[in-house]
Write an enzyme that holds these catalytic residues in place. Structure first.
Site, PDB file in Angstrom:
ATOM      1  N   ARG A   1     -30.196   1.208 -15.045  1.00 21.38           N
ATOM      2  CA  ARG A   1     -31.064   0.525 -15.997  1.00 21.38           C
ATOM      3  C   ARG A   1     -32.324   1.341 -16.280  1.00 21.38           C
ATOM      4  O   ARG A   1     -32.813   1.368 -17.405  1.00 21.38           O
ATOM      5  CB  ARG A   1     -31.429  -0.843 -15.425  1.00 21.38           C
TER       6      ARG A   1
ATOM      7  N   LYS B   1     -26.339 -15.018  -9.294  1.00 18.59           N
ATOM      8  CA  LYS B   1     -27.210 -13.868  -9.487  1.00 18.59           C
ATOM      9  C   LYS B   1     -26.934 -12.899  -8.338  1.00 18.59           C
ATOM     10  O   LYS B   1     -27.326 -13.141  -7.195  1.00 18.59           O
ATOM     11  CB  LYS B   1     -28.681 -14.285  -9.503  1.00 18.59           C
TER      12      LYS B   1
ATOM     13  N   ASP C   1       0.840  -1.195   0.000  1.00 18.85           N
ATOM     14  CA  ASP C   1       0.000   0.000   0.000  1.00 18.85           C
ATOM     15  C   ASP C   1       0.876   1.247   0.000  1.00 18.85           C
ATOM     16  O   ASP C   1       0.565   2.245  -0.631  1.00 18.85           O
ATOM     17  CB  ASP C   1      -0.894   0.037   1.255  1.00 18.85           C
TER      18      ASP C   1
ATOM     19  N   LYS D   1     -27.142 -19.032 -18.783  1.00 19.02           N
ATOM     20  CA  LYS D   1     -27.135 -18.338 -20.082  1.00 19.02           C
ATOM     21  C   LYS D   1     -26.606 -19.248 -21.175  1.00 19.02           C
ATOM     22  O   LYS D   1     -25.616 -19.948 -20.964  1.00 19.02           O
ATOM     23  CB  LYS D   1     -26.197 -17.117 -20.021  1.00 19.02           C
TER      24      LYS D   1
HETATM   25  S1  IVH Z   1     -27.354 -10.993 -17.162  1.00 19.00           S
HETATM   26  C1  IVH Z   1     -30.912  -9.601 -20.027  1.00 19.00           C
HETATM   27  N1  IVH Z   1     -26.096 -11.941 -15.108  1.00 19.00           N
HETATM   28  O1  IVH Z   1     -30.536  -9.599 -12.555  1.00 19.00           O
HETATM   29  C2  IVH Z   1     -30.396  -9.330 -18.713  1.00 19.00           C
HETATM   30  N2  IVH Z   1     -27.849 -10.389 -14.719  1.00 19.00           N
HETATM   31  O2  IVH Z   1     -33.588  -9.712 -13.603  1.00 19.00           O
HETATM   32  C3  IVH Z   1     -29.017  -9.844 -18.670  1.00 19.00           C
HETATM   33  N3  IVH Z   1     -28.197  -9.845 -12.390  1.00 19.00           N
HETATM   34  O3  IVH Z   1     -31.142  -6.872 -14.634  1.00 19.00           O
HETATM   35  C4  IVH Z   1     -28.533  -9.768 -17.332  1.00 19.00           C
HETATM   36  N4  IVH Z   1     -26.605 -11.129 -11.580  1.00 19.00           N
HETATM   37  O4  IVH Z   1     -29.305  -6.647 -12.909  1.00 19.00           O
HETATM   38  C5  IVH Z   1     -27.075 -11.124 -15.528  1.00 19.00           C
HETATM   39  N5  IVH Z   1     -24.851 -12.848 -13.390  1.00 19.00           N
HETATM   40  C6  IVH Z   1     -25.833 -12.039 -13.802  1.00 19.00           C
HETATM   41  C7  IVH Z   1     -26.608 -11.266 -12.914  1.00 19.00           C
HETATM   42  C8  IVH Z   1     -27.613 -10.462 -13.422  1.00 19.00           C
HETATM   43  C9  IVH Z   1     -27.555 -10.259 -11.285  1.00 19.00           C
HETATM   44  C10 IVH Z   1     -29.338  -8.904 -12.398  1.00 19.00           C
HETATM   45  C11 IVH Z   1     -29.294  -7.898 -13.506  1.00 19.00           C
HETATM   46  C12 IVH Z   1     -30.565  -8.070 -14.265  1.00 19.00           C
HETATM   47  C13 IVH Z   1     -31.412  -8.809 -13.299  1.00 19.00           C
HETATM   48  C14 IVH Z   1     -32.340  -9.708 -14.062  1.00 19.00           C
END
Ligand code: IVH
Length: 440
Positions: free
Chosen positions: A137, A116, A35, A288
């Protein structure tokens, strides 16, 4: 005044070093220097910038705290809409999702499974390698420009660590969150000051990015995980995430490429029991389809991509009985009502007390001694009384009145204007003295 060539080069060199070490520290958690050495670099840069103010540019590591906004937030249109995810708690529905993917692609899809994160979605836009805009958003089509606060987050690069032209104009999206420890400390401070508490880390993070003054965000220690990379350069989501991490972005290391739905479930299951051990809140997994070509083929609905689903973990709630409601007196004299509960196990630990925060909260939830209540302890929050199970009321429950006198020293309790907290104004109250000594 023109800046001498050697100074210009020196500034460039030190900034490069600082950006690199910043990345090692805040993004990778693998610092290479102490640091002290980092501070020395920063000090040197500050001193040159002071002498040659013309060298200061917005991407300088000294420029994280900028001016306070005056006229409120500017609106920002998202060129590509920020969608949300279709979500489910049911395994069967995830199996259905996989079947749909197979049907539409004509083969087994490859998946990326991620955590998530329980925060709020933001978009970051880089032009010519430099962060030019950060936004919320909003409704998915239009959000708020929060660049001034985004810049204070140290794990967000002000300049990407690459000179590959193809990715110097890039948009990434991710989840801003407040670490659980930061949230607890913040609420503790607010409780002591009699300020309203944030209900959970997500609300605290959202409240923080919506401040006009970036100093607030700077000192609140927000963080981010990038989960979306909008670039033509990559064929697959997984590769894009890994590549984005190499050029400076913080990506959650807990993700997995899965060849089929069984692998997906195994990975999801493995997180159910581990979720409470994370220093940030998460409420499930995101599944995904990996290849962008497949994603395009599958398309989106008005609200959600068809190539992804959130598999949420149920909130960790249990019921128990309120045996008593006691008053706790803090070191500054604030009186906090606390529910004493019949001990019960929730998300891995035994809970026997839960804070009711203050008398406004107590009145709003109308918790009485003898009530059966739902309590919740997500990975993210201190045990909290969520609500009373009204069906279980017998009529024998006892309401707790707002006390007029300190239960310990008998002094009168005061409530300052615009404060939710009630305080014992006797600084020699034994409870306060004890709390102060403990604090010390
Ligand atoms: S992908 C099309 N990946 O969850 C949306 N979202 O209801 C693509 N979120 O608005 C988002 N962790 O704010 C994605 N690993 C993750 C996520 C994530 C949290 C949130 C994001 C999104 C909401 C979906």
């Amino acid at each position: 005044m023109t800046i001498p060539e050697n100074i210009r080069n020196k500034v460039k060199e030190i900034r490069k070093q600082i950006d690199f070490h910043n990345y090692r520290y805040y993004v990778l958690n693998q610092p290479l220097i102490s640091d002290y050495e980092y501070d020395m670099l920063l000090k040197e840069l500050i001193s040159i910038e002071k002498q040659y103010p013309e060298t200061i540019s917005p991407d300088s590591p000294t420029q994280r705290i900028g001016e306070q906004l005056t006229g409120g937030f500017k609106e920002v249109e998202h060129k590509i809409p920020m969608l949300s995810l279709d979500n489910t708690y049911s395994k069967e529905e995830v199996v259905e999702f996989d079947k749909r993917m197979q049907r539409e692609l004509g083969r087994q899809a490859e998946y990326v499974v991620e955590l998530k994160i329980d925060g709020l979605a933001v978009s970051l836009i880089y032009k010519d390698g430099v962060l030019v805009q950060g936004s919320t958003r909003g409704d998915g089509a239009v959000g708020d420009d929060i660049t001034h606060n985004i810049r204070t987050i140290k794990s967000i690069p002000l300049r990407v660590l690459t000179d590959d032209r193809e990715i110097m104009d890039i948009e990434v999206r991710g989840e801003i969150y407040m670490p659980i420890d930061t949230f607890r400390n913040l609420n503790k401070e607010r409780e002591e000051k009699g300020e309203p508490l944030f209900a959970n880390p997500r609300n605290a993070a959202a409240g923080t990015v919506k401040h006009l003054d970036p100093k607030v965000a700077y000192y609140r220690n927000l963080d981010i995980f990038i989960h979306t990379v909008l670039s033509e350069k990559y064929q697959a989501h997984y590769d894009a995430l890994i590549a984005s991490n190499k050029i400076g972005f913080k990506v959650n290391p807990n993700m997995k490429l899965c060849k089929n739905i069984d692998e997906v479930f195994d990975y999801c299951e493995s997180w159910k029991s581990r979720r409470n051990k994370l220093p940030y809140g998460m409420d499930g997994m995101v599944i995904k389809v990996n290849y962008f070509e497949d994603q395009e083929k599958l398309g989106t609905t008005e609200k959600n991509p068809r190539w992804s689903i959130a598999y949420k973990f149920p909130a960790q709630q249990v019921t128990t009985k309120v045996e008593d409601i006691v008053l706790q007196i803090g070191r500054t004299g604030i009186v906090t009502p606390v529910a004493i509960l019949t001990p019960v196990k929730v998300s891995g630990s035994t809970v026997s007390r839960a804070t009711l925060h203050n008398f406004d909260e107590l009145a709003r939830k109308d918790v009485r001694v003898g009530d059966t209540v739902f309590i919740e302890k997500g990975g993210e929050v201190i045990p909290e009384v969520v609500k009373v199970v009204l069906e279980k009321r017998t009529g024998k429950e006892k309401k707790v009145e707002i006390p007029k006198k300190c239960p310990v020293c008998g002094s009168r309790l005061v409530r300052q204007e615009r404060e939710v907290a009630i305080r014992c104004d006797n600084t020699r109250c034994p409870s306060q003295v004890k709390a102060r000594i403990e604090h010390f």
